[in-house]
Design a protein around this motif. Structure first.
Motif, PDB file in Angstrom:
ATOM      1  N   LEU A  99       0.831  -1.210   0.000  1.00  0.00           N
ATOM      2  CA  LEU A  99       0.000   0.000   0.000  1.00  0.00           C
ATOM      3  C   LEU A  99       0.864   1.258   0.000  1.00  0.00           C
ATOM      4  O   LEU A  99       0.559   2.237  -0.689  1.00  0.00           O
ATOM      5  N   ALA A 100       1.937   1.231   0.784  1.00  0.00           N
ATOM      6  CA  ALA A 100       2.849   2.377   0.807  1.00  0.00           C
ATOM      7  C   ALA A 100       3.456   2.598  -0.575  1.00  0.00           C
ATOM      8  O   ALA A 100       3.545   3.736  -1.068  1.00  0.00           O
ATOM      9  N   TYR A 101       3.856   1.508  -1.221  1.00  0.00           N
ATOM     10  CA  TYR A 101       4.453   1.593  -2.552  1.00  0.00           C
ATOM     11  C   TYR A 101       3.456   2.166  -3.561  1.00  0.00           C
ATOM     12  O   TYR A 101       3.801   3.007  -4.400  1.00  0.00           O
ATOM     13  N   ALA A 102       2.217   1.717  -3.458  1.00  0.00           N
ATOM     14  CA  ALA A 102       1.183   2.186  -4.387  1.00  0.00           C
ATOM     15  C   ALA A 102       0.848   3.661  -4.188  1.00  0.00           C
ATOM     16  O   ALA A 102       0.325   4.309  -5.092  1.00  0.00           O
ATOM     17  N   SER A 103       1.138   4.182  -3.004  1.00  0.00           N
ATOM     18  CA  SER A 103       0.824   5.590  -2.730  1.00  0.00           C
ATOM     19  C   SER A 103       1.654   6.544  -3.578  1.00  0.00           C
ATOM     20  O   SER A 103       1.255   7.685  -3.827  1.00  0.00           O
ATOM     21  N   GLY A 104       2.845   6.082  -3.999  1.00  0.00           N
ATOM     22  CA  GLY A 104       3.715   6.922  -4.814  1.00  0.00           C
ATOM     23  C   GLY A 104       4.386   8.047  -4.057  1.00  0.00           C
ATOM     24  O   GLY A 104       5.041   8.900  -4.668  1.00  0.00           O
ATOM     25  N   ARG A 105       4.278   8.062  -2.736  1.00  0.00           N
ATOM     26  CA  ARG A 105       4.856   9.149  -1.937  1.00  0.00           C
ATOM     27  C   ARG A 105       6.374   8.955  -1.870  1.00  0.00           C
ATOM     28  O   ARG A 105       6.866   7.965  -1.353  1.00  0.00           O
ATOM     29  N   ASP A 106       7.107   9.935  -2.407  1.00  0.00           N
ATOM     30  CA  ASP A 106       8.553   9.783  -2.549  1.00  0.00           C
ATOM     31  C   ASP A 106       9.361  10.276  -1.351  1.00  0.00           C
ATOM     32  O   ASP A 106      10.593  10.238  -1.358  1.00  0.00           O
ATOM     33  N   GLY A 107       8.703  10.740  -0.317  1.00  0.00           N
ATOM     34  CA  GLY A 107       9.407  11.192   0.868  1.00  0.00           C
ATOM     35  C   GLY A 107       9.648  12.692   0.917  1.00  0.00           C
ATOM     36  O   GLY A 107      10.031  13.230   1.957  1.00  0.00           O
ATOM     37  N   SER A 108       9.423  13.373  -0.193  1.00  0.00           N
ATOM     38  CA  SER A 108       9.664  14.819  -0.212  1.00  0.00           C
ATOM     39  C   SER A 108       8.690  15.571   0.688  1.00  0.00           C
ATOM     40  O   SER A 108       8.989  16.678   1.157  1.00  0.00           O
ATOM     41  N   ALA A 109       7.525  14.941   0.946  1.00  0.00           N
ATOM     42  CA  ALA A 109       6.525  15.596   1.808  1.00  0.00           C
ATOM     43  C   ALA A 109       6.617  15.114   3.253  1.00  0.00           C
ATOM     44  O   ALA A 109       5.798  15.503   4.082  1.00  0.00           O
ATOM     45  N   GLY A 110       7.606  14.281   3.556  1.00  0.00           N
ATOM     46  CA  GLY A 110       7.770  13.818   4.932  1.00  0.00           C
ATOM     47  C   GLY A 110       7.141  12.458   5.180  1.00  0.00           C
ATOM     48  O   GLY A 110       6.632  11.798   4.274  1.00  0.00           O
TER      49      GLY A 110
END
Length: 220
Positions: A99-110
């Motif tokens: 699920l985390a992978y699917a979120s696409g959140r690259d860490g730039s937003a924390g």
């Protein structure tokens, strides 16, 4: 590589095929009560859509949860059965990680949180710094009990949408996808990483238990 991915740790019954570069086919249905009924047709569907036979598969990956006992074991037992019948390696991967992978959140937003519905007014959850990096072990808690730990963090998953008081900043995806599970597994395998054993993350005892006052009857 031709990787077959399965996950039944959440209400989503999902299967996908991945060739090491991209998802070839995927099938997902959301029904918390029909995991056993829906999973094999989903596998048949992705094989047909990709135009391949089951014996062409080279790897199997299955979501290990955390998740409720009844649903989670459907995917795990199916994966293990395929692996045994075909002589293939079966890899486990945490469903929250997919699920985390699917979120696409690259860490730039924390940092962010992934939370799924654990029933009993609880969530399965973990904290992440980006779509590939988990910062905490999966846990099961009441949302109110972790409110301070997750305060101000965006959250992904159905558990976040169920408890807006604790997770006011909820994002899609709501349910896990076998396509994301397969993509993450393929990425890790290509990098030479070892995946976990296909062992379930139940995090709590099943609902069905032997009664405390059960009387054992022995023949005289």
């Amino acid at each position: 590589m031709l990787l077959l991915a399965l996950d039944t740790a959440t209400p989503a019954v999902t299967a996908a095929l991945h060739d090491g570069r991209t998802v070839l086919a995927e099938s997902s249905s959301v029904d918390a009560r029909r995991h056993g009924e829906l999973l094999l047709p989903a596998v048949d569907r992705v094989l047909a859509d990709a135009g391949v036979k089951l014996d062409a598969v080279t790897h199997i990956v299955v979501g290990t949860g955390p998740g409720p006992y009844t649903g989670l074991r459907v995917g795990l037992m199916t994966a293990m059965t395929f692996g045994s019948a075909l002589g293939l390696p079966v890899h486990g991967l945490c469903t929250l990680d997919a699920l985390a992978y699917a979120s696409g959140r690259d860490g730039s937003a924390g940092d962010f949180v992934v939370a799924t519905d654990a029933r009993r007014k609880e969530v399965y959850w973990a904290r992440y710094s980006d779509l590939r990096t988990r910062l905490s072990e999966p846990a099961v808690d009441r949302p109110a009990d972790i409110a301070e730990q997750v305060a101000g963090l965006p959250a992904v998953g159905a558990g976040a949408f169920l408890y807006p008081g604790t997770f006011p900043d909820a994002y899609a995806p709501e349910h896990v996808s076998a396509g994301a599970l397969a993509s993450l597994a393929a990425e890790k395998l290509a990098a030479g990483e070892e995946l976990t054993e296909p062992r379930p993350l139940y995090l709590r005892r099943p609902d069905a238990q032997v009664p405390k006052n059960y009387k054992v009857v022995t023949p005289k």
